[in-house]
Design an enzyme around this catalytic site. Structure first.
Site, PDB file in Angstrom:
ATOM      1  N   CYS A 155      11.270  47.799  -5.739  1.00  0.00           N
ATOM      2  CA  CYS A 155      10.308  46.781  -6.385  1.00  0.00           C
ATOM      3  C   CYS A 155      11.373  46.352  -7.364  1.00  0.00           C
ATOM      4  CB  CYS A 155       8.586  47.115  -6.404  1.00  0.00           C
ATOM      5  SG  CYS A 155       8.525  45.610  -7.499  1.00  0.00           S
TER       6      CYS A 155
ATOM      7  N   CYS B 287       4.933  45.626  -2.869  1.00  0.00           N
ATOM      8  CA  CYS B 287       5.298  46.464  -4.611  1.00  0.00           C
ATOM      9  C   CYS B 287       3.933  47.511  -4.156  1.00  0.00           C
ATOM     10  CB  CYS B 287       4.985  46.263  -5.491  1.00  0.00           C
ATOM     11  SG  CYS B 287       5.306  47.544  -6.587  1.00  0.00           S
TER      12      CYS B 287
ATOM     13  N   LYS C 271      10.208   3.419   3.037  1.00  0.00           N
ATOM     14  CA  LYS C 271      10.474   4.414   2.433  1.00  0.00           C
ATOM     15  C   LYS C 271      11.237   5.131   1.464  1.00  0.00           C
ATOM     16  CE  LYS C 271      10.528   7.275   6.484  1.00  0.00           C
ATOM     17  NZ  LYS C 271       9.911   8.337   6.784  1.00  0.00           N
TER      18      LYS C 271
ATOM     19  N   CYS D  91       9.661  47.095 -11.075  1.00  0.00           N
ATOM     20  CA  CYS D  91       9.599  48.256 -11.799  1.00  0.00           C
ATOM     21  C   CYS D  91       9.546  49.640 -10.636  1.00  0.00           C
ATOM     22  CB  CYS D  91       7.998  48.280 -11.291  1.00  0.00           C
ATOM     23  SG  CYS D  91       6.922  48.105  -9.568  1.00  0.00           S
TER      24      CYS D  91
ATOM     25  N   GLU E 265       0.843  -1.037   0.119  1.00  0.00           N
ATOM     26  CA  GLU E 265       0.155  -0.167   0.234  1.00  0.00           C
ATOM     27  C   GLU E 265       1.202   1.101  -0.206  1.00  0.00           C
ATOM     28  OE1 GLU E 265      -2.022  -0.058   3.661  1.00  0.00           O
ATOM     29  OE2 GLU E 265      -2.705  -1.730   3.029  1.00  0.00           O
TER      30      GLU E 265
END
Ligand code: IVH
Length: 684
Positions: free
Chosen positions: A426, A442, A332, A429, A132
């Site tokens: 930012c 921003c 695992k 810009c 499983e």
């Protein structure tokens, strides 16, 4: 009275005042049975047999009967799925038998030794295993007596867990009754509560937008939510459950695990579709390989496979050792972590203007995928982990969750790189930035290129300005072709402009052009929502529009004044003030005005207010709104909310545990709405 709600769907029910208590009891049972049956068809079989509306009718009828006959209320009623009242703390709960855990390893050799051990100790040449997925969620026990949900608990220390019954009941895939088919008189089942990856992303997105800390992974999200004290906050969350073992059973016997797994779904206990049987280490290995590549396509996280002996007699003979059964083993997957070096730390600007520090890494293979960037979340996290350029770090990748730098291993070289700091501008810009909670944004909300597509799509969306045909694909093209940068640019586009886009012929281009032109008159509440001011959702936009009535009035209002608005806290008020103070935003608003966009003052629009002249009264607790919010909604749409029922009342909206107003309303023949119907009305 013989009613079969499972198949025969009555659209009208008998007048409940005329029911005898016995009849009511019978009907309530039939309704609960039917609702859980349809739930089972929907969640387990993926084959709904009735419409949502028909389901809602059954649910509503059950609610009404439980209200009219309080003695029939039951802790295992589907009406509890919407969430019981909050608790003060979770009660401790002793498990019906210890909840075991698994011996586990990533090492193939150990799995081989497990297989050899099984052969040796059973003395069998050939044994059957069930393989499983190993789910990466939260282990729980749920107890059913005569097929009825009794309680559910977390694993805790394996002996004692915490009672999370009310939270579990809100999860659609947790049956409140087992489907009638030789159900045992008692069964306690072991399963795993988990959150879908999709749901996880959505929840984190919402949390970030609200300035809350995102969950680290779906497992933490599921664990955090399932242990909340308020079941109403659990209801509706993207949680699910899968069942994989019996902890204790009475009144029925199984001989093998495979037989059990086949029976579970018939009872309504969902199992995983990838469970298989196999008989050798070679096959286990194949299964392990198969699932380790499949895991990224699954919408839930798994971190390995579990190999279990199928035969219950053999299991019993082997027994357990130190809380782990000798008959099972978890294999695992290799860790989804790797060690690498930070080459740079850059700032990424998201679609809502959020600035996220991202580590650029020396490329490294993590579980078959090359990783060269990983998120550092926010400034606080970078400081806490003290990550600097040149550091050796551990990165993890969990499913398709964005890779993350989890810790610093060591700092090489003598001269430390400078401590990280967020930029003042930012990076996309060049506008200023501001901090809110742990996050930076921003300030050029409406004009920063990083935000362009997202913001324009939001502006055009149905609940905002509603520009039909302007979806993400089209906006992306427009931005890429430099045709639009802000929402104001939309109004400069011509039919010819649209014709240059992929997939646009004359008809479509004209249609979109018209849609944009006709969106020039915008109701204030929708416009406010469309601007995408942080924290200003639809509801806040409506409340503000109702109070200020014109864009100018809100624009000129002080933060203190905005803050006084019902349902608007200091955070929202600050955010609004902030928005109107940014010159980049003001410029775009100015351009909109020049382009002919007219934000309609609320009075001018009153003709169009759908609830104008209607009077509402509320009783009981609503699920999604506080009383206050519900009343504001009504008012925002032109209606009036008053506190008591009279001949002039148009609607009574009922929530959970309605009071005497319900009787008054019936007496006056007033239309009674449940929450769902109320919501429908708001949408009109
Ligand atoms: S059987 C007899 N099956 O792994 C042991 N457990 O370390 C009972 N788990 O607590 C567990 N997937 O939370 C079993 N297919 C699976 C599982 C599974 C995940 C978890 C479970 C358990 C832990 C054991």
């Amino acid at each position: 009275m013989e009613i079969d709600f499972k198949r025969n769907l009555l659209s009208t029910f008998q007048d409940k005042e005329k029911l005898t208590p016995e009849e009511a009891h019978e009907e309530v049972e039939a309704l609960r049975d039917a609702i859980e049956y349809h739930n089972y068809l929907y969640y387990v079989k993926n084959q709904p047999a009735i419409s949502d509306a028909a389901y809602d009718r059954l649910f509503q009828r059950l609610r009404e009967l439980e209200e009219a006959f309080p003695e029939l209320q039951s802790a295992a009623s589907p009406t509890r799925r919407v969430g019981a009242p909050p608790l003060e703390k979770l009660r401790k709960m002793k498990h019906t038998a210890p909840m075991l855990s698994l011996n586990a390893s990533r090492d193939e050799e150990e799995v081989k030794r497990f297989d050899e051990f099984i052969h040796r100790s059973t003395g069998m040449q050939k044994v059957i295993y069930v393989v499983e997925p190993k789910f990466d969620g939260l282990s729980v026990e749920i107890v059913y007596k005569d097929g009825v949900f009794q309680y559910g608990a977390t694993r805790g220390d394996g002996e004692t867990g915490e009672d999370i019954s009310e939270n579990l009941k809100t999860i659609g895939t947790v049956p409140l009754r087992l489907q009638k088919d030789d159900i045992p008189s008692f069964i306690s089942v072991h399963g795993e509560v988990f959150m879908s990856k999709k749901g996880f992303f959505q929840i984190n997105k919402d949390r970030i937008e609200k300035g809350e800390k995102p969950f680290a992974n779906p497992r933490n999200a599921a664990a955090g939510i399932v242990r909340l004290l308020d079941p109403k906050k659990v209801a509706g969350k993207p949680l699910s459950i899968v069942f994989y073992e019996i902890i204790r059973i009475e009144g029925k016997k199984f001989t093998s695990h495979w037989e059990t797994l086949k029976k579970f779904p018939q009872w309504g206990l969902r199992t995983d579709l990838h469970n298989e049987r196999c008989t050798s280490f070679k096959e286990m290995k194949k299964y392990h390989e198969k699932l380790s590549s499949l895991r990224y396509d699954l919408d839930y996280e798994i971190d390995g496979i579990v190999v279990k002996l199928d035969d219950y007699k053999l299991r019993a003979a082997l027994g357990t050792r130190q809380r782990s059964p000798r008959w099972a083993f978890a294999w695992k997957f290799p860790p989804q972590e790797e060690i690498t070096t930070v080459e740079d730390i850059v700032i990424q600007v998201g679609r809502t203007g959020i600035l996220t520090p991202v580590a650029l890494l020396q490329p490294v293979d993590v579980g078959g995928v090359t990783i060269s960037r990983a998120t550092l979340h926010n400034e606080e996290e970078v400081f806490r982990k003290d990550i600097r350029v040149g550091d050796t770090v551990k990165v993890v990748r969990a499913g398709d969750v964005i890779p993350e730098v989890i810790e610093r291993i060591e700092r090489t070289g003598k001269r430390k790189a400078e401590r990280f700091s967020m930029p003042e501008k930012c990076p996309v810009c060049g506008s200023g930035v501001y901090k809110e909670g742990a996050y930076y944004f921003c300030t050029a909300d409406l004009s920063c290129p990083a935000q362009q597509v997202g913001r324009i799509v939001h502006y055009a969306s149905r609940r905002a300005v509603n520009i039909d045909g302007l979806g993400e694909k089209t906006v992306k093209q427009l931005v890429e072709k430099d045709m639009v940068h802000t929402i104001a640019d939309l109004y400069r586009l011509s039919v010819e402009d649209f014709l240059t886009l992929e997939g646009f012929a004359e008809k479509l281009a004209k249609k979109l052009y018209r849609a944009i032109q006709s969106s020039k008159k915008i109701r204030l509440d929708r416009f406010l929502f469309a601007l995408g001011v942080h924290h200003v959702g639809e509801h806040v936009a409506q409340v503000l529009a109702q109070k200020y009535r014109s864009l100018n009035a809100l624009w000129n209002a002080s933060q203190e004044d905005v803050e006084k608005t019902e349902g608007v806290g200091p955070e929202i008020a600050r955010s609004i003030r902030h928005f109107f103070e940014q010159k980049e935003n003001v410029r775009v608003l100015e351009q909109l005005r020049k382009a002919g966009v007219e934000v309609l003052d609320m009075p001018a629009f009153e003709k169009g207010l759908p609830l104008k002249g209607k009077t509402f009264v509320f009783t009981g607790t609503l699920e999604k709104y506080t009383r206050d919010e519900a009343e504001r909604k009504v008012e925002a749409l032109g209606g009036e909310a008053v506190s008591s029922v009279s001949g002039k009342t148009d609607f009574l909206v009922t929530g959970e545990n309605p009071g005497s107003k319900l009787k008054d309303a019936r007496k006056h023949g007033i239309k009674i709405l449940d929450e769902k119907e109320f919501e429908e009305l708001l949408k009109k």
